[in-house]
Write a protein that holds these residues in place. Structure first.
Motif, PDB file in Angstrom:
ATOM      1  N   ARG A 191       0.810  -1.214   0.000  1.00 22.93           N
ATOM      2  CA  ARG A 191       0.000   0.000   0.000  1.00 22.93           C
ATOM      3  C   ARG A 191       0.850   1.274   0.000  1.00 22.93           C
ATOM      4  O   ARG A 191       0.626   2.176  -0.798  1.00 22.93           O
ATOM      5  CB  ARG A 191      -0.905   0.028   1.241  1.00 22.93           C
ATOM      6  CG  ARG A 191      -1.765   1.293   1.337  1.00 22.93           C
ATOM      7  CD  ARG A 191      -2.298   1.520   2.729  1.00 22.93           C
ATOM      8  NE  ARG A 191      -1.264   1.721   3.728  1.00 22.93           N
ATOM      9  CZ  ARG A 191      -0.606   2.878   3.888  1.00 22.93           C
ATOM     10  NH1 ARG A 191      -0.861   3.921   3.093  1.00 22.93           N
ATOM     11  NH2 ARG A 191       0.326   2.995   4.819  1.00 22.93           N
ATOM     12  N   ALA A 192       1.848   1.330   0.895  1.00 23.37           N
ATOM     13  CA  ALA A 192       2.579   2.574   1.119  1.00 23.37           C
ATOM     14  C   ALA A 192       3.757   2.774   0.178  1.00 23.37           C
ATOM     15  O   ALA A 192       4.058   3.908  -0.222  1.00 23.37           O
ATOM     16  CB  ALA A 192       3.074   2.633   2.567  1.00 23.37           C
ATOM     17  N   ASP A 230       3.799   7.998   3.075  1.00 22.29           N
ATOM     18  CA  ASP A 230       2.442   8.540   3.017  1.00 22.29           C
ATOM     19  C   ASP A 230       2.443  10.061   2.941  1.00 22.29           C
ATOM     20  O   ASP A 230       1.568  10.663   2.305  1.00 22.29           O
ATOM     21  CB  ASP A 230       1.642   8.080   4.237  1.00 22.29           C
ATOM     22  CG  ASP A 230       1.236   6.614   4.164  1.00 22.29           C
ATOM     23  OD1 ASP A 230       1.209   6.061   3.039  1.00 22.29           O
ATOM     24  OD2 ASP A 230       0.957   6.029   5.217  1.00 22.29           O
ATOM     25  N   TRP A 231       3.393  10.710   3.612  1.00 24.00           N
ATOM     26  CA  TRP A 231       3.426  12.171   3.612  1.00 24.00           C
ATOM     27  C   TRP A 231       3.561  12.728   2.196  1.00 24.00           C
ATOM     28  O   TRP A 231       2.992  13.779   1.875  1.00 24.00           O
ATOM     29  CB  TRP A 231       4.585  12.677   4.477  1.00 24.00           C
ATOM     30  CG  TRP A 231       4.671  14.174   4.482  1.00 24.00           C
ATOM     31  CD1 TRP A 231       3.954  15.041   5.262  1.00 24.00           C
ATOM     32  CD2 TRP A 231       5.484  14.981   3.626  1.00 24.00           C
ATOM     33  NE1 TRP A 231       4.273  16.337   4.957  1.00 24.00           N
ATOM     34  CE2 TRP A 231       5.213  16.334   3.955  1.00 24.00           C
ATOM     35  CE3 TRP A 231       6.409  14.711   2.635  1.00 24.00           C
ATOM     36  CZ2 TRP A 231       5.849  17.407   3.317  1.00 24.00           C
ATOM     37  CZ3 TRP A 231       7.036  15.768   1.991  1.00 24.00           C
ATOM     38  CH2 TRP A 231       6.763  17.095   2.327  1.00 24.00           C
ATOM     39  N   ARG A 290       2.126  11.859  -0.285  1.00 23.63           N
ATOM     40  CA  ARG A 290       0.813  11.880  -0.931  1.00 23.63           C
ATOM     41  C   ARG A 290      -0.010  13.100  -0.508  1.00 23.63           C
ATOM     42  O   ARG A 290      -1.054  13.367  -1.092  1.00 23.63           O
ATOM     43  CB  ARG A 290       0.046  10.596  -0.603  1.00 23.63           C
ATOM     44  CG  ARG A 290       0.700   9.336  -1.139  1.00 23.63           C
ATOM     45  CD  ARG A 290      -0.129   8.075  -0.861  1.00 23.63           C
ATOM     46  NE  ARG A 290       0.466   6.929  -1.553  1.00 23.63           N
ATOM     47  CZ  ARG A 290       1.387   6.140  -1.033  1.00 23.63           C
ATOM     48  NH1 ARG A 290       1.836   6.357   0.190  1.00 23.63           N
ATOM     49  NH2 ARG A 290       1.898   5.136  -1.727  1.00 23.63           N
TER      50      ARG A 290
END
Length: 378
Positions: A212-213, A360-361, A363
């Protein structure tokens, strides 16, 4: 493993009890028997607040020296000498690196009990960022420009250095997973030789979390890296690992420190790491856009280009590396904290906040804006 009389920088911009005891009188007494530089009255005048080893400045009649002590599970003498050979090559090429000093037997890494020691000459210049936590942006864009230019100078010298991959994964910034066509499959093959990391990941849905990440950022990057040569780099290029000459408002790099994360990865990997380390205030993301310094990222690139060319395609690849550049090192931190210091809490920070959280950041709107800034620089 904790010691109550010495504090270091923690993972949340705080002061925490050190995992490793401070350099002691007994350490100094033993070192005096190995290093002629420490003969006579020798005392500790400063303890480093950095967390992954114990380090101190020593004063002897011969001058001031920097000693660093590693647990043998983190660095053996053989693994530490890998860094020292790279430093020696750079010094021969004129890069202003700190001098690693030999003992009476001409060894630059010496083992004693559970510890491995190295001794450095005091480097010239001012340690402007000595007490600043990692991932704190530089004071100004001029320093970022100078840092970028010195990194390119180091890379020019490193082009002629060829040595095998490091003998450890622990606290080394490698790019093997990033270069792999299937990073998850490669990591699975590594786990039997990395029991600390394997034990941490056991029972966690780590494959799904990486899918996912990480994997969306990874798509297509490995194929583009196939033509990028493996080259040794510093791999921890933050302004706190540089000493400075300051003349009024002007700054110049006086010396390059701390090659602990060095490995053969790529020069683009090293530059991407420099941008990650210097252009994002990771410990202050609550400040929103104010925590992101696009001007610092651009100054690093412009300074770098002053000494070494970067094509438009390389800058685009640099931007695409940025959300991935921490992958191998974050896992090595998990391995260190869980398998060596025994802190599953710190390993959780390395895994969830660093490994997954940083990816994630990028994104977020602020992360996307930084990547757009880099692509525009192409």
């Amino acid at each position: 493993m904790h010691t109550s009389d010495h504090h270091v920088q923690g993972l949340d911009n705080d002061q925490v009890i050190a995992d490793w005891p401070a350099i002691s009188v007994a350490d100094v007494a033993w070192l005096k028997g190995r290093y002629p530089h420490l003969a006579g009255d020798c005392e500790v005048v400063w303890h480093s607040p950095r967390p992954f080893s114990a380090a101190a400045l020593l004063q002897s009649p011969q001058g001031r020296f920097f000693v660093k002590r590693h647990h043998h599970h983190v660095r053996s003498a053989a693994v530490l000498e890998e860094e020292h050979r790279f430093i020696a090559h750079l010094a021969d090429a004129g890069v202003p690196v700190v001098q690693v000093l030999p003992d009476h037997a001409r060894a630059t890494a010496v083992e004693h009990g559970d510890w491995t020691f190295e001794l450095h000459a005091e480097a010239p210049g001012e340690d402007v960022y000595r007490d600043v936590p990692s991932w704190t942006p530089p004071n100004d864009v001029e320093q970022a420009w100078q840092a970028g230019r010195m990194l390119a100078t180091l890379h020019n010298a490193a082009d002629s250095y060829h040595a095998p991959q490091r003998g450890t994964h622990v606290l080394v910034a490698r790019d093997e997973l990033i270069r792999a066509e299937d990073p998850i499959a490669l990591l699975k093959t590594q786990l039997p030789q990395r029991p600390g990391l394997a034990d941490y990941l056991a029972g966690r849905p780590w494959e799904a979390e990486l899918q996912r990440a990480i994997l969306p950022w990874h798509f297509g990057v490995a194929a583009r890296l196939a033509s990028v040569p493996h080259r040794w780099g510093h791999n921890d290029w933050h302004v706190s690992n540089l000493l400075w000459h300051q003349h009024g408002r002007a700054n110049a790099v006086a010396a390059v420190l701390d090659f602990g994360l060095a490995s053969p990865a790529s020069h683009l990997f090293d530059l991407a790491t420099a941008i990650e380390r210097n252009a994002i205030a990771w410990l202050e993301l609550e400040r929103g856009g104010a925590a992101v310094r696009g001007d610092i990222a651009l100054a690093l690139i412009v300074g770098y280009r002053d000494a070494r060319p970067l094509t438009a395609a390389q800058v685009h690849l640099l931007a695409d590396l940025l959300p991935l550049v921490h992958l191998d090192f974050a896992l090595s931190e998990v391995e260190y904290f869980h398998g060596i210091t025994g802190s599953t809490a710190n390993a959780d920070v390395a895994y969830y906040t660093f490994l997954l959280g940083h990816a994630d950041w990028f994104r977020t709107a602020h992360g996307q804006a930084l990547l757009a800034t880099l692509r525009a620089a192409a």
